[in-house]
Design a protein around this motif. Structure first.
Motif, PDB file in Angstrom:
ATOM      1  N   ASN B 212       0.832  -1.208   0.000  1.00 40.92           N
ATOM      2  CA  ASN B 212       0.000   0.000   0.000  1.00 40.92           C
ATOM      3  C   ASN B 212       0.862   1.252   0.000  1.00 40.92           C
ATOM      4  O   ASN B 212       0.555   2.232  -0.664  1.00 40.92           O
ATOM      5  CB  ASN B 212      -0.902   0.016   1.236  1.00 40.92           C
ATOM      6  CG  ASN B 212      -2.057  -0.937   1.097  1.00 40.92           C
ATOM      7  OD1 ASN B 212      -2.197  -1.581   0.070  1.00 40.92           O
ATOM      8  ND2 ASN B 212      -2.871  -1.027   2.134  1.00 40.92           N
ATOM      9  N   ALA B 223      -4.188   5.042  -6.083  1.00 42.95           N
ATOM     10  CA  ALA B 223      -4.236   4.153  -4.925  1.00 42.95           C
ATOM     11  C   ALA B 223      -5.612   4.211  -4.275  1.00 42.95           C
ATOM     12  O   ALA B 223      -6.174   3.198  -3.855  1.00 42.95           O
ATOM     13  CB  ALA B 223      -3.160   4.533  -3.924  1.00 42.95           C
ATOM     14  N   ILE B 228      -7.457   1.581  -1.575  1.00 43.54           N
ATOM     15  CA  ILE B 228      -6.506   1.620  -0.466  1.00 43.54           C
ATOM     16  C   ILE B 228      -6.864   2.791   0.438  1.00 43.54           C
ATOM     17  O   ILE B 228      -7.206   3.878  -0.043  1.00 43.54           O
ATOM     18  CB  ILE B 228      -5.070   1.777  -1.008  1.00 43.54           C
ATOM     19  CG1 ILE B 228      -4.664   0.541  -1.801  1.00 43.54           C
ATOM     20  CG2 ILE B 228      -4.098   2.018   0.127  1.00 43.54           C
ATOM     21  CD1 ILE B 228      -3.398   0.713  -2.570  1.00 43.54           C
ATOM     22  N   THR B 233      -2.726   4.785   5.592  1.00 46.08           N
ATOM     23  CA  THR B 233      -1.385   4.324   5.210  1.00 46.08           C
ATOM     24  C   THR B 233      -0.348   5.393   5.515  1.00 46.08           C
ATOM     25  O   THR B 233       0.699   5.111   6.105  1.00 46.08           O
ATOM     26  CB  THR B 233      -1.361   3.991   3.708  1.00 46.08           C
ATOM     27  OG1 THR B 233      -2.468   3.165   3.425  1.00 46.08           O
ATOM     28  CG2 THR B 233      -0.096   3.301   3.337  1.00 46.08           C
TER      29      THR B 233
END
Lengths: 360, 363
Positions: B212, B223, B228, B233
């Motif tokens: 990720n 992303a 994600i 992240t």
């Protein structure tokens, strides 16, 4: 009127911070704006801020351009200024008699050195496609030892009347010379932006280099040009700083000023990711930082704690100005308006001429 | 038709790998050069281990910074946070209730606290990372001077025992000038470096989180389209960076045994430089964690070489700047040649890197 509001909307952040700081200062003591005349020059809080921030203002102008065009920051500005001022000092010291002419020649020489340093960084960024921060890391690492090599490790002293006057006051003029030099520099930059299309080109390159290239702008050239301007800015800042200090201290001259310059760009409402920029915002941002430093001193905070307060202030400032909080504030404002609306809307309906138009 | 076969996506080395390869080759060349030119000092194993022993905190910080940089951010507060932690640990250990376990907790706690604060502000409030970590730097420096201004030498017996603890390898060692055999010593910090390197590198290589991070750093919009959780992240990368800064702070005080205002000052720039030499790009999405220690060691070997060559101290910074220049230009030239795909085609067939890689990947 609407145009005026539009131009001021991006200055909202720096101006509001400045007003907040002024209010804090006025609460601390009502004599904040008092100005006194000492030895034929104006002294007081405001002139001191203008005096102290002069290098930072000049550097933040260059930093704004670099940031806007290349989407990155130059972290070697303090080191470039140290090198250029070392050249300046050595040229002045080797002259047998210091006249205004020598000073001007030395200044021009240091500007040429500044251009060379800017070209070094600019070549790396534009031709070799290196990130600006990485490219300037080289000069950041080695810059001060180059300055050492030039000035011979002795931190030479500038002991002549002219540089003393440039650093402090010219007899007969009530304003300190660095302030005048800064204003002259700002005016020159303003003329440059008024007469050329530089601003448009820089913004176009910063927003999308490929689109700019398709429209006939050479992004490499523009990025290179901004770094050249940055080099001249650091030469001027080094010139002012070394004349202010009276001696060339390679270790501490303008140390870590790039942090403040980047902060000035950010407080001025500019994105650090390139694109549209406002030089006015950066200038106000630079003065705001100096004002913040002096306010913290004026509030008699312990010297050890000053950095903590500075950090907290910056964090709060950036949180308030962050996009998420801004959207949230706008939503709540709308909600408040809607909540109040039933009465006002009905009033509007009666007063406006929409129904009458329909009838017609 | 050679060019067509080169374009196949699986065949080409990824950018991360080729940059790592460049870094590794440069490191090996540097070390061989050092061995040849100064065999007396570099032939000793202790010299190699000392690179780890003395610079373990820097390598640990670089690991954390690499993760942040792969995620597309930057963290310049790590050096100051590390300094703050050394001072906090020193003050705590010198107080009456000091204990080593408590000091470790303090170190990790401060590091994670900074990581969470900065990560939250950067990821969820979308503020520019440079500004936030810059104010984190100011905050840590200010807290450090507020906490204690003078250097503290920790005298707690248990800690002194830990500080002087070495792992001695009896069968590896060298004879000194008097002919007495001195076995090699490895500090616990070097072991921690290796453990962390293995954990973090495998995390970035094989776990979902690591992939990720690469995706977010490469292009956060796509992303997000892939589903994600971009914000989380990024947040976690900063927390990891804070954690590694905490570990680095404890390792630092474990090697020096003193809290000082100047501890780890300027380490952030060194860490950024070594991450870049190690092949991590500042735009994000490209990098290999194994490159982090290699970058740090390359930088250190440069310094050792300059010192061994007897260059004046004020030229050291200049020479290391010059070498940095060569690395950066070399990297950029190789990258741009790769982009044009002329590099591999213009080479004779037996030297084509991509063809070789293609064959090896197919077999």
């Amino acid at each position: 009127m609407r145009k005026l509001i539009q131009t001021f909307s991006h200055l909202f952040l720096p101006l509001s911070v400045m007003i907040l700081l002024i209010i804090i200062n006025l609460i601390k003591g009502a004599d904040y704006f008092s100005i006194s005349l000492v030895n034929g020059a104006l002294y007081g809080n405001i002139p001191n801020i203008l005096f102290g921030a002069s290098e930072l203002v000049i550097l933040s102008i260059g930093m704004t351009l670099v940031t806007a065009a290349s989407r990155g920051q130059d972290i070697s500005i303090g080191e470039s200024a140290t090198i250029t001022s070392a050249v300046f000092v050595m040229f002045v010291l080797q002259a047998s008699e210091v006249t205004l002419f020598t000073i001007v020649i030395a200044f021009l020489l240091s500007c040429v050195v500044g251009l060379a340093l800017g070209a070094f960084n600019g070549t790396l960024v534009s031709v070799f496609k290196v990130q600006p921060m990485v490219a300037s890391l080289i000069l950041f690492t080695g810059g001060r030892s180059i300055a050492f090599m030039i000035d011979g490790k002795l931190s030479p002293i500038l002991a002549n009347d002219i540089s003393n006057q440039i650093g402090t006051v010219i007899p007969g003029v009530p304003i300190q010379t660095p302030i005048i030099l800064t204003v002259v520099f700002i005016v020159l930059v303003a003329v440059l932006f008024k007469t050329t299309t530089l601003k448009l080109y820089v913004e176009a390159v910063g927003i999308n280099p490929n689109a700019a290239r398709l429209n006939g702008i050479n992004p490499k050239k523009i990025i290179f040009l901004t770094f050249l301007i940055m080099g001249v800015c650091s030469a001027v800042a080094g010139f002012i700083a070394v004349n202010k200090a009276g001696r060339h201290d390679s270790v501490n001259l303008l140390k870590l000023i790039m942090m403040d310059a980047i902060l000035a760009v950010a407080i001025g409402g500019n994105s650090l990711g390139g694109g549209k920029f406002s030089i006015t915002g950066s200038i106000i941002g630079a003065y705001t930082i100096e004002m913040l430093n002096r306010t913290l001193l004026r509030l008699e905070i312990e010297p050890a704690m000053i950095k903590v307060f500075k950090a907290i202030f910056i964090i709060i400032l950036m949180v308030v100005a962050s996009p998420v909080v801004r959207v949230f504030a706008k939503k709540t404002l709308d909600r408040v308006r809607n909540w109040r609306s039933p009465s006002s809307q009905s009033a509007k309906l009666t007063t406006t001429n929409i129904p009458t138009r329909k009838e017609q | 038709m050679a060019s067509v076969s080169v374009i196949k996506p699986k065949a080409r080395l990824s950018n991360s790998n080729i940059l790592f390869l460049i870094a590794a080759v440069i490191f090996v060349l540097m070390y061989i050069f050092a061995l040849i030119s100064y065999p007396a000092s570099f032939m000793q194993f202790q010299t190699f281990f000392d690179l780890f022993n003395l610079n373990a905190p820097l390598i640990i910080m670089t690991l954390g910074l690499c993760i942040v940089m792969i995620g597309g951010g930057i963290d310049i507060s790590i050096g100051s946070v590390c300094g703050l932690i050394t001072m906090a640990c020193a003050v705590f250990l010198e107080s009456k209730s000091g204990s080593i376990g408590g000091a470790i907790l303090i170190a990790l706690g401060i590091g994670i606290a900074f990581g969470i604060l900065q990560g939250y502000l950067i990821a969820y409030l979308e503020i520019q990372p440079f500004i936030i970590t810059l104010s984190g730097l100011f905050l840590a420096q200010g807290l450090l001077t507020t906490l204690h201004k003078d250097p503290i030498n920790v005298t707690m017996p248990a800690f002194v025992a830990l500080r002087d603890f070495d792992i001695v390898i009896n069968w590896l060692g060298t004879k000194n000038r008097l002919g007495i055999f001195i076995p090699c010593e490895i500090k616990p910090g070097a072991i921690i470096v290796v453990i962390l390197l293995v954990i973090l590198a495998s995390l970035m290589k094989w776990s979902r989180f690591g992939r990720n991070v690469y995706a977010v750093g490469g292009n956060s919009h796509s992303a997000m389209m892939l589903g994600i959780n971009v914000k989380r992240t990024i947040f976690i990368t900063y927390v990891i960076s804070g954690l590694t800064a905490g570990i680095a702070g404890f390792v630092y005080i474990m090697t020096t045994g003193a809290g000082n205002v100047g501890n780890a000052a300027g380490a952030e720039m060194k860490a950024i430089a070594s991450a870049i030499i190690g092949g991590t790009l500042l735009n994000g999405g490209v990098g290999n964690l194994l490159g982090a220690p290699i970058g740090t060691l390359t930088l250190l070997i440069i310094n050792e070489l300059i010192r061994a060559a007897g260059v004046q101290s004020n030229f050291q910074a200049m020479v290391s700047g010059l070498l940095l220049y060569f690395f950066i230009v070399l990297q950029s030239i190789i990258m741009s040649l790769r982009d044009r795909r002329k590099f591999s085609v213009s080479l004779p067939p037996w030297l084509r890197l991509s063809d070789k890689a293609q064959k090896s990947s197919q077999t």
